[in-house]
Design an enzyme around this catalytic site. Structure first.
Site, PDB file in Angstrom:
ATOM      1  N   ARG A   7      36.949 -41.932  18.313  1.00  0.00           N
ATOM      2  CA  ARG A   7      36.751 -43.349  17.969  1.00  0.00           C
ATOM      3  C   ARG A   7      36.953 -43.650  16.478  1.00  0.00           C
ATOM      4  O   ARG A   7      37.646 -44.610  16.137  1.00  0.00           O
ATOM      5  CB  ARG A   7      35.390 -43.860  18.453  1.00  0.00           C
ATOM      6  CG  ARG A   7      35.158 -43.683  19.952  1.00  0.00           C
ATOM      7  CD  ARG A   7      33.947 -44.452  20.472  1.00  0.00           C
ATOM      8  NE  ARG A   7      34.188 -45.882  20.419  1.00  0.00           N
ATOM      9  CZ  ARG A   7      33.723 -46.686  19.498  1.00  0.00           C
ATOM     10  NH1 ARG A   7      32.927 -46.202  18.561  1.00  0.00           N
ATOM     11  NH2 ARG A   7      34.028 -47.952  19.498  1.00  0.00           N
ATOM     12  N   CYS A  12      44.127 -30.586  11.254  1.00  0.00           N
ATOM     13  CA  CYS A  12      45.090 -30.745  10.153  1.00  0.00           C
ATOM     14  C   CYS A  12      45.670 -32.153  10.097  1.00  0.00           C
ATOM     15  O   CYS A  12      46.866 -32.351  10.344  1.00  0.00           O
ATOM     16  CB  CYS A  12      46.211 -29.747  10.330  1.00  0.00           C
ATOM     17  SG  CYS A  12      45.564 -28.108  10.505  1.00  0.00           S
ATOM     18  N   GLU A  13      44.845 -33.135   9.866  1.00  0.00           N
ATOM     19  CA  GLU A  13      45.307 -34.515   9.705  1.00  0.00           C
ATOM     20  C   GLU A  13      44.330 -35.231   8.787  1.00  0.00           C
ATOM     21  O   GLU A  13      43.115 -35.050   8.929  1.00  0.00           O
ATOM     22  CB  GLU A  13      45.287 -35.273  11.045  1.00  0.00           C
ATOM     23  CG  GLU A  13      46.125 -34.641  12.105  1.00  0.00           C
ATOM     24  CD  GLU A  13      46.821 -35.659  12.986  1.00  0.00           C
ATOM     25  OE1 GLU A  13      46.904 -36.842  12.603  1.00  0.00           O
ATOM     26  OE2 GLU A  13      47.271 -35.235  14.046  1.00  0.00           O
ATOM     27  N   TYR A  66      32.804 -43.218  25.581  1.00  0.00           N
ATOM     28  CA  TYR A  66      34.121 -43.046  24.963  1.00  0.00           C
ATOM     29  C   TYR A  66      34.091 -41.932  23.913  1.00  0.00           C
ATOM     30  O   TYR A  66      34.813 -41.984  22.918  1.00  0.00           O
ATOM     31  CB  TYR A  66      34.622 -44.369  24.366  1.00  0.00           C
ATOM     32  CG  TYR A  66      34.611 -45.494  25.378  1.00  0.00           C
ATOM     33  CD1 TYR A  66      35.487 -45.474  26.468  1.00  0.00           C
ATOM     34  CD2 TYR A  66      33.705 -46.551  25.300  1.00  0.00           C
ATOM     35  CE1 TYR A  66      35.453 -46.475  27.425  1.00  0.00           C
ATOM     36  CE2 TYR A  66      33.668 -47.554  26.252  1.00  0.00           C
ATOM     37  CZ  TYR A  66      34.556 -47.506  27.312  1.00  0.00           C
ATOM     38  OH  TYR A  66      34.530 -48.495  28.267  1.00  0.00           O
TER      39      TYR A  66
HETATM   40  N1  LLP Z   1      36.129 -52.986  33.163  1.00  0.00           N
HETATM   41  C1  LLP Z   1      37.400 -52.805  32.776  1.00  0.00           C
HETATM   42  C2  LLP Z   1      38.478 -53.321  33.618  1.00  0.00           C
HETATM   43  C3  LLP Z   1      37.674 -52.150  31.559  1.00  0.00           C
HETATM   44  O1  LLP Z   1      38.936 -51.991  31.161  1.00  0.00           O
HETATM   45  C4  LLP Z   1      36.609 -51.670  30.758  1.00  0.00           C
HETATM   46  C5  LLP Z   1      36.864 -50.989  29.484  1.00  0.00           C
HETATM   47  C6  LLP Z   1      35.295 -51.850  31.224  1.00  0.00           C
HETATM   48  C7  LLP Z   1      35.091 -52.527  32.436  1.00  0.00           C
HETATM   49  C8  LLP Z   1      34.080 -51.355  30.483  1.00  0.00           C
HETATM   50  O2  LLP Z   1      33.935 -51.933  29.245  1.00  0.00           O
HETATM   51  P1  LLP Z   1      32.621 -51.626  28.402  1.00  0.00           P
HETATM   52  O3  LLP Z   1      31.439 -52.197  29.162  1.00  0.00           O
HETATM   53  O4  LLP Z   1      32.487 -50.141  28.281  1.00  0.00           O
HETATM   54  O5  LLP Z   1      32.842 -52.278  27.117  1.00  0.00           O
HETATM   55  N2  LLP Z   1      37.830 -46.590  24.090  1.00  0.00           N
HETATM   56  C9  LLP Z   1      37.338 -47.841  23.556  1.00  0.00           C
HETATM   57  C10 LLP Z   1      36.877 -48.775  24.659  1.00  0.00           C
HETATM   58  C11 LLP Z   1      37.946 -49.071  25.670  1.00  0.00           C
HETATM   59  C12 LLP Z   1      37.465 -49.983  26.764  1.00  0.00           C
HETATM   60  C13 LLP Z   1      38.458 -50.068  27.865  1.00  0.00           C
HETATM   61  N3  LLP Z   1      38.047 -50.838  28.997  1.00  0.00           N
HETATM   62  C14 LLP Z   1      36.236 -47.564  22.559  1.00  0.00           C
HETATM   63  O6  LLP Z   1      35.916 -46.390  22.323  1.00  0.00           O
HETATM   64  O7  LLP Z   1      35.702 -48.491  21.942  1.00  0.00           O
END
Ligand code: LLP
Length: 429
Positions: free
Chosen positions: A323, A355-356, A383
């Site tokens: 992240r 290494c970045e 995540y």
């Molecule tokens: N529903 C759908 C269709 C989604 O695409 C996502 C997240 C969620 C629910 C859940 O969202 P949340 O409640 O967790 O915010 N890797 C990124 C976050 C990517 C989110 C992608 N979609 C990070 O580390 O911030």
């Protein structure tokens, strides 16, 4: 960086040692090594109960977004609480099943479902396919008809609401690749309604992630309700509304809405509308349920104090927790146990061995450190591990579920040989 409050179920002993529930993180690392992801079971359960309770008497389903943390140990905790799931691949569905989750309480989102994934989901008895384009809708209708099945579907509409979050995780604007523009949805619903192999069951929308304000949720719910009325006028009756996930958490100094605020924002729209009064509301939270419950524990290998920048090189890197490198996210890093080296107070760059230059976990962190110290990156339950990779041939960390004063290893550290177990030497001369 402001002083960090510890998340619920994290505390310090009188001697200053960091604990998760009743287990010291020093004990966790002694047993399972470093780096390790540790999650509080009580924190996950309490986040779930906060959402569940906020719905009161209203029919609802909490579909945990598996991508946030897909360890089957975590999924099983949520399945036992009665959660449904939100998946974005057949692999995630297989995990839900391995964890004892119910495919019938699972929704399948994602813009690129393959024919095999659609077939697999229908064969497993998926609860609903959240359809993201006209082409996908046609493909689902054809596959369901071949399989002699009726596919439960919902269109994921894009309400063109600005979630005011990081551009990479904002999904509800008309320029985003996600969903069907809400103004184009009506004729597709009419087409779907006329297909014998499709059962139109709902409307779905998800506008983004890490939202720290409720008003975009309210705006999106209002637009979804306008569409629900247009469908009702055409005789298309819905069985649920899926209003997505996205509730933010506190990483450093954000002040996200509470679970109750979020659900209240949704209910202020749907409870007031006679058409929606008896409609079950589904939500798809990921981060809120598991983020604050988890920490990544890492040990300081070396200190490299310098005139301009001082580096604390730790044994976790961007491959273990992407992240900060990927989004420039600030995540709180706190001291979790002291080593024996000489202590130095600085504004440290907390960096890993990869290494970045982009390999950092935090910039300018005012900490008094010694080599051998343990640090905890907070808010890493969502995540974190699920986005980890083996870059630089680094085995991914162990994962541990803390339950009071006991802990369960829910994923062991990857053995080195497993990293190339699927590779083969080409034939020699
Ligand atoms: N529903 C759908 C269709 C989604 O695409 C996502 C997240 C969620 C629910 C859940 O969202 P949340 O409640 O967790 O915010 N890797 C990124 C976050 C990517 C989110 C992608 N979609 C990070 O580390 O911030």
């Amino acid at each position: 960086m402001p002083q960090t409050d510890l998340p619920p179920f994290f505390s310090r002993t009188t001697s200053g040692e960091l604990q998760i529930e009743d287990t010291s993180v020093g004990t966790i690392v002694d047993r399972f090594g470093s780096p390790t992801y540790a999650y509080s079971r009580a924190a996950i359960e309490s986040a779930y109960h906060a959402l569940d309770g906020a719905f009161g008497e209203r029919a609802h389903r909490i579909c945990y977004a598996v991508k946030a943390n897909s360890n089957i140990g975590i999924l099983s905790v949520l399945a036992r609480l009665g959660a449904g799931f939100d998946i974005v691949s057949y692999g995630e569905l297989a995990r839900v099943q391995a964890a004892g989750g119910d495919p019938a309480k699972t929704v399948f989102s994602g813009v690129g479902k393959s024919a095999d994934e659609i077939r697999g989901a229908l064969a497993a008895g998926i609860g609903c396919l959240n359809v993201e384009s006209e082409a996908e809708l046609r493909r689902i209708a054809a596959i369901a008809s071949e399989m002699n099945r009726i596919a439960p579907i919902s269109l994921r509409v894009n309400p063109d609401v600005d979630a005011r979050t990081h551009p990479y995780i904002s999904t509800g604007l008309k320029d985003n690749k996600f969903g069907i523009a809400i103004d184009d949805a009506l004729p597709l619903y009419e087409w779907a309604h006329a297909q014998p192999s499709l059962d139109v069951t709902g409307i779905d929308c998800h506008i983004g992630s890490q939202l720290t304000d409720v008003s975009p949720f309210r705006d999106a719910a209002e637009r979804v309700m306008t569409l629900a009325h247009q469908l009702a006028e055409r005789g298309i009756e819905l069985e649920h509304l899926d209003l997505g996930g996205g509730l933010g958490i506190r990483y450093i100094d954000e002040t996200p809405p509470s679970a109750a605020d979020w659900i209240e924002a949704i209910r202020s729209v749907v409870d007031a509308d006679p058409l929606a009064r008896d409609l079950p509301i589904w939500i798809e939270p990921g981060r809120f349920l598991v983020g604050p419950a988890g920490a990544m524990l890492t040990r300081v290998e070396y200190l490299k104090p310098g005139e301009h920048k001082s580096f604390a090189i730790v044994d976790a890197a961007m491959n273990d927790l992407m992240r900060p490198a990927l989004y420039g996210s600030d995540m709180a890093i706190v001291s979790a146990g002291t080593g024996t080296g000489r202590r130095l107070a600085r504004d440290w760059e907390i960096v890993g061995p990869v290494c970045e230059t982009g390999d950092f976990l935090g910039h300018d962190r005012a900490l008094e450190l010694a080599e051998g110290d343990l640090l905890a990156v907070l808010g890493a339950g969502a995540y974190g591990f699920s986005m980890a990779s083996n870059y630089n041939t680094r085995p991914r960390p162990a994962e541990v579920l803390v339950d009071g004063d006991t802990c369960h290893e829910i994923r062991r550290r990857e053995p080195l040989e497993s990293l190339w177990a699927l590779e083969r030497l080409p034939p020699g001369d």
